[in-house]
Design a protein around this motif. Structure first.
Motif, PDB file in Angstrom:
ATOM      1  N   VAL A   8      62.898  52.547  70.666  1.00  0.00           N
ATOM      2  CA  VAL A   8      63.980  53.506  70.424  1.00  0.00           C
ATOM      3  C   VAL A   8      65.068  53.305  71.478  1.00  0.00           C
ATOM      4  CG1 VAL A   8      64.587  55.948  70.373  1.00  0.00           C
ATOM      5  CG2 VAL A   8      62.462  55.167  69.310  1.00  0.00           C
ATOM      6  N   GLU A   9      66.301  53.141  71.023  1.00  0.00           N
ATOM      7  CA  GLU A   9      67.421  52.880  71.921  1.00  0.00           C
ATOM      8  C   GLU A   9      68.434  54.019  71.856  1.00  0.00           C
ATOM      9  OE1 GLU A   9      69.126  49.099  71.096  1.00  0.00           O
ATOM     10  OE2 GLU A   9      67.323  47.989  71.705  1.00  0.00           O
ATOM     11  N   ARG A  10      68.951  54.393  73.033  1.00  0.00           N
ATOM     12  CA  ARG A  10      69.918  55.490  73.131  1.00  0.00           C
ATOM     13  C   ARG A  10      71.340  54.955  73.246  1.00  0.00           C
ATOM     14  NH1 ARG A  10      68.632  60.875  76.390  1.00  0.00           N
ATOM     15  NH2 ARG A  10      67.109  60.758  74.683  1.00  0.00           N
ATOM     16  N   THR A  11      72.252  55.586  72.520  1.00  0.00           N
ATOM     17  CA  THR A  11      73.683  55.312  72.619  1.00  0.00           C
ATOM     18  C   THR A  11      74.372  56.584  73.098  1.00  0.00           C
ATOM     19  OG1 THR A  11      73.621  53.682  70.825  1.00  0.00           O
ATOM     20  CG2 THR A  11      75.762  54.650  71.362  1.00  0.00           C
ATOM     21  N   LEU A  12      75.103  56.491  74.198  1.00  0.00           N
ATOM     22  CA  LEU A  12      75.833  57.635  74.727  1.00  0.00           C
ATOM     23  C   LEU A  12      77.167  57.754  74.007  1.00  0.00           C
ATOM     24  CD1 LEU A  12      75.170  57.184  78.558  1.00  0.00           C
ATOM     25  CD2 LEU A  12      73.893  58.584  76.910  1.00  0.00           C
TER      26      LEU A  12
ATOM     27  N   GLY B 247      79.037  64.481  76.355  1.00  0.00           N
ATOM     28  CA  GLY B 247      77.637  64.852  76.541  1.00  0.00           C
ATOM     29  C   GLY B 247      76.763  64.675  75.320  1.00  0.00           C
ATOM     30  N   ALA B 248      77.267  64.025  74.284  1.00  0.00           N
ATOM     31  CA  ALA B 248      76.473  63.782  73.071  1.00  0.00           C
ATOM     32  C   ALA B 248      75.811  62.405  73.149  1.00  0.00           C
ATOM     33  CB  ALA B 248      77.356  63.856  71.830  1.00  0.00           C
ATOM     34  N   TRP B 249      74.703  62.255  72.441  1.00  0.00           N
ATOM     35  CA  TRP B 249      74.021  60.960  72.368  1.00  0.00           C
ATOM     36  C   TRP B 249      73.217  60.871  71.079  1.00  0.00           C
ATOM     37  CZ3 TRP B 249      68.862  61.735  71.868  1.00  0.00           C
ATOM     38  CH2 TRP B 249      68.280  62.852  72.482  1.00  0.00           C
ATOM     39  N   ILE B 250      72.871  59.628  70.711  1.00  0.00           N
ATOM     40  CA  ILE B 250      71.955  59.407  69.594  1.00  0.00           C
ATOM     41  C   ILE B 250      70.897  58.391  70.018  1.00  0.00           C
ATOM     42  CG2 ILE B 250      73.576  60.002  67.748  1.00  0.00           C
ATOM     43  CD1 ILE B 250      74.045  56.989  67.330  1.00  0.00           C
ATOM     44  N   ASP B 251      69.681  58.580  69.557  1.00  0.00           N
ATOM     45  CA  ASP B 251      68.594  57.615  69.695  1.00  0.00           C
ATOM     46  C   ASP B 251      68.299  57.020  68.325  1.00  0.00           C
ATOM     47  OD1 ASP B 251      68.317  58.109  72.377  1.00  0.00           O
ATOM     48  OD2 ASP B 251      66.377  59.139  72.229  1.00  0.00           O
ATOM     49  N   ILE B 252      68.052  55.719  68.272  1.00  0.00           N
ATOM     50  CA  ILE B 252      67.753  55.040  67.010  1.00  0.00           C
ATOM     51  C   ILE B 252      66.478  54.229  67.161  1.00  0.00           C
ATOM     52  CG2 ILE B 252      68.547  53.358  65.308  1.00  0.00           C
ATOM     53  CD1 ILE B 252      71.427  54.049  66.140  1.00  0.00           C
TER      54      ILE B 252
ATOM     55  N   MET C 260      68.608  69.332  69.611  1.00  0.00           N
ATOM     56  CA  MET C 260      68.323  68.047  68.990  1.00  0.00           C
ATOM     57  C   MET C 260      67.989  68.240  67.520  1.00  0.00           C
ATOM     58  SD  MET C 260      65.953  65.963  71.699  1.00  0.00           S
ATOM     59  CE  MET C 260      66.266  66.088  73.459  1.00  0.00           C
ATOM     60  N   VAL C 261      68.353  67.250  66.727  1.00  0.00           N
ATOM     61  CA  VAL C 261      67.925  67.132  65.342  1.00  0.00           C
ATOM     62  C   VAL C 261      67.417  65.705  65.168  1.00  0.00           C
ATOM     63  CG1 VAL C 261      68.596  67.214  62.910  1.00  0.00           C
ATOM     64  CG2 VAL C 261      69.606  68.834  64.544  1.00  0.00           C
ATOM     65  N   ALA C 262      66.172  65.575  64.730  1.00  0.00           N
ATOM     66  CA  ALA C 262      65.556  64.262  64.540  1.00  0.00           C
ATOM     67  C   ALA C 262      65.462  63.971  63.044  1.00  0.00           C
ATOM     68  CB  ALA C 262      64.169  64.224  65.173  1.00  0.00           C
TER      69      ALA C 262
ATOM     70  N   VAL D  67      67.877  60.354  66.217  1.00  0.00           N
ATOM     71  CA  VAL D  67      67.855  61.651  66.891  1.00  0.00           C
ATOM     72  C   VAL D  67      69.238  61.913  67.454  1.00  0.00           C
ATOM     73  CG1 VAL D  67      66.788  63.065  68.702  1.00  0.00           C
ATOM     74  CG2 VAL D  67      65.411  61.361  67.473  1.00  0.00           C
ATOM     75  N   MET D  68      69.819  63.054  67.103  1.00  0.00           N
ATOM     76  CA  MET D  68      71.103  63.483  67.660  1.00  0.00           C
ATOM     77  C   MET D  68      70.824  64.524  68.725  1.00  0.00           C
ATOM     78  SD  MET D  68      73.422  63.747  64.171  1.00  0.00           S
ATOM     79  CE  MET D  68      72.163  64.653  63.237  1.00  0.00           C
ATOM     80  N   GLY D  69      71.286  64.259  69.955  1.00  0.00           N
ATOM     81  CA  GLY D  69      70.959  65.153  71.051  1.00  0.00           C
ATOM     82  C   GLY D  69      72.134  65.484  71.935  1.00  0.00           C
ATOM     83  N   GLY D  70      71.857  66.212  73.015  1.00  0.00           N
ATOM     84  CA  GLY D  70      72.913  66.689  73.899  1.00  0.00           C
ATOM     85  C   GLY D  70      73.837  67.626  73.154  1.00  0.00           C
ATOM     86  N   SER D  71      75.123  67.409  73.283  1.00  0.00           N
ATOM     87  CA  SER D  71      76.118  68.286  72.629  1.00  0.00           C
ATOM     88  C   SER D  71      76.483  67.807  71.236  1.00  0.00           C
ATOM     89  CB  SER D  71      77.388  68.352  73.488  1.00  0.00           C
ATOM     90  OG  SER D  71      78.056  67.091  73.469  1.00  0.00           O
ATOM     91  N   CYS D  72      75.712  66.898  70.651  1.00  0.00           N
ATOM     92  CA  CYS D  72      76.132  66.219  69.426  1.00  0.00           C
ATOM     93  C   CYS D  72      76.482  67.184  68.297  1.00  0.00           C
ATOM     94  CB  CYS D  72      75.033  65.248  68.971  1.00  0.00           C
ATOM     95  SG  CYS D  72      75.601  63.978  67.807  1.00  0.00           S
ATOM     96  N   GLN D  73      75.700  68.245  68.103  1.00  0.00           N
ATOM     97  CA  GLN D  73      75.967  69.154  66.993  1.00  0.00           C
ATOM     98  C   GLN D  73      77.252  69.952  67.194  1.00  0.00           C
ATOM     99  OE1 GLN D  73      74.298  68.741  64.327  1.00  0.00           O
ATOM    100  NE2 GLN D  73      72.835  67.376  65.323  1.00  0.00           N
ATOM    101  N   ARG D  74      77.626  70.190  68.459  1.00  0.00           N
ATOM    102  CA  ARG D  74      78.825  70.985  68.747  1.00  0.00           C
ATOM    103  C   ARG D  74      80.086  70.141  68.856  1.00  0.00           C
ATOM    104  NH1 ARG D  74      78.924  72.598  73.486  1.00  0.00           N
ATOM    105  NH2 ARG D  74      77.067  71.625  74.353  1.00  0.00           N
ATOM    106  N   THR D  75      79.952  68.925  69.387  1.00  0.00           N
ATOM    107  CA  THR D  75      81.145  68.133  69.694  1.00  0.00           C
ATOM    108  C   THR D  75      81.367  66.968  68.739  1.00  0.00           C
ATOM    109  OG1 THR D  75      79.942  66.715  71.255  1.00  0.00           O
ATOM    110  CG2 THR D  75      80.922  68.745  72.126  1.00  0.00           C
TER     111      THR D  75
END
Length: 204
Positions: free
Chosen positions: A21-25, A29-34, A137-139, A171-179
């Protein structure tokens, strides 16, 4: 056989699943893991979901008229047994892996059935409930035909796209849902796809 498991002792998948699983910033403050081909038994899980989930069609108000929601839906709430043990194991593994950042388990599973390329979801963030004001987070586990998940920053800027294939995790994490916002656009041709979205309590 009981596939539910408890909310705090859900069956888990082996930790090596997360090695790829790799994270992209992203911005603000948002990020996604794939994770590619992340879910074991993806073929069997997909067939079970298409066959056994009590899919429903919805209609929603759009300006001055009601329109069909362009996908079928079902949500497994807190305590509801999931339709395949592979999903219970996946939720347990996600809860265990992300708890240090998230601080709580994933407890619900929203399911969307995209029957063909005409089914889609418009730009949105999961901002009903705590996601509107708090990092969360939403996975998403994708099953079936590949579809493009597009993401764009709410305040403008460059968008990105991720093609989600059979058994992939995002996975969408950090501030992803808001920003940021995300969407699954319509396409000319696509086969059936099921998206399973694991969420914490009171995130929609």
């Amino acid at each position: 056989m009981d596939f539910q498991g408890s909310l705090f002792e859900a069956p888990t998948i082996e930790a090596p699943l997360f090695e790829g699983v790799e994270r992209t910033l992203l911005s603000r403050g948002a990020w996604i893991d794939i994770g590619r081909a992340w879910l074991p038994e993806a073929d069997d899980v997909f067939a079970t979901l298409v066959r056994d989930v009590p899919w429903r069609a919805e209609r929603r108000q759009m300006y001055d008229r009601e329109v069909d929601v362009p996908r079928l839906l079902h949500t497994y709430g807190v305590g509801d047994p999931l339709p395949h043990v592979g999903l219970a194991r996946a939720r347990g593994a996600l809860s265990a892996h992300y708890r240090p950042e998230l601080g709580e388990p994933f407890v619900t599973a929203g399911c969307c059935y995209y029957r063909d390329g005409r089914d889609s979801v418009a730009w949105h963030g999961d901002t009903i409930g705590r996601g509107k004001t708090q990092d969360t987070m939403v996975a998403i586990v994708s099953l079936g035909d590949p579809r493009r998940l597009a993401l764009r920053p709410r305040l403008g800027g460059s968008s990105i796209s991720v093609v989600m294939g059979h058994g992939d995790l995002l996975v969408m994490g950090g501030s992803c849902q808001r920003t940021w916002e995300h969407a699954v656009p319509k396409v000319a041709h696509a086969g059936p796809r099921v998206s399973v979205q694991f969420r914490p309590l009171n995130v929609f």
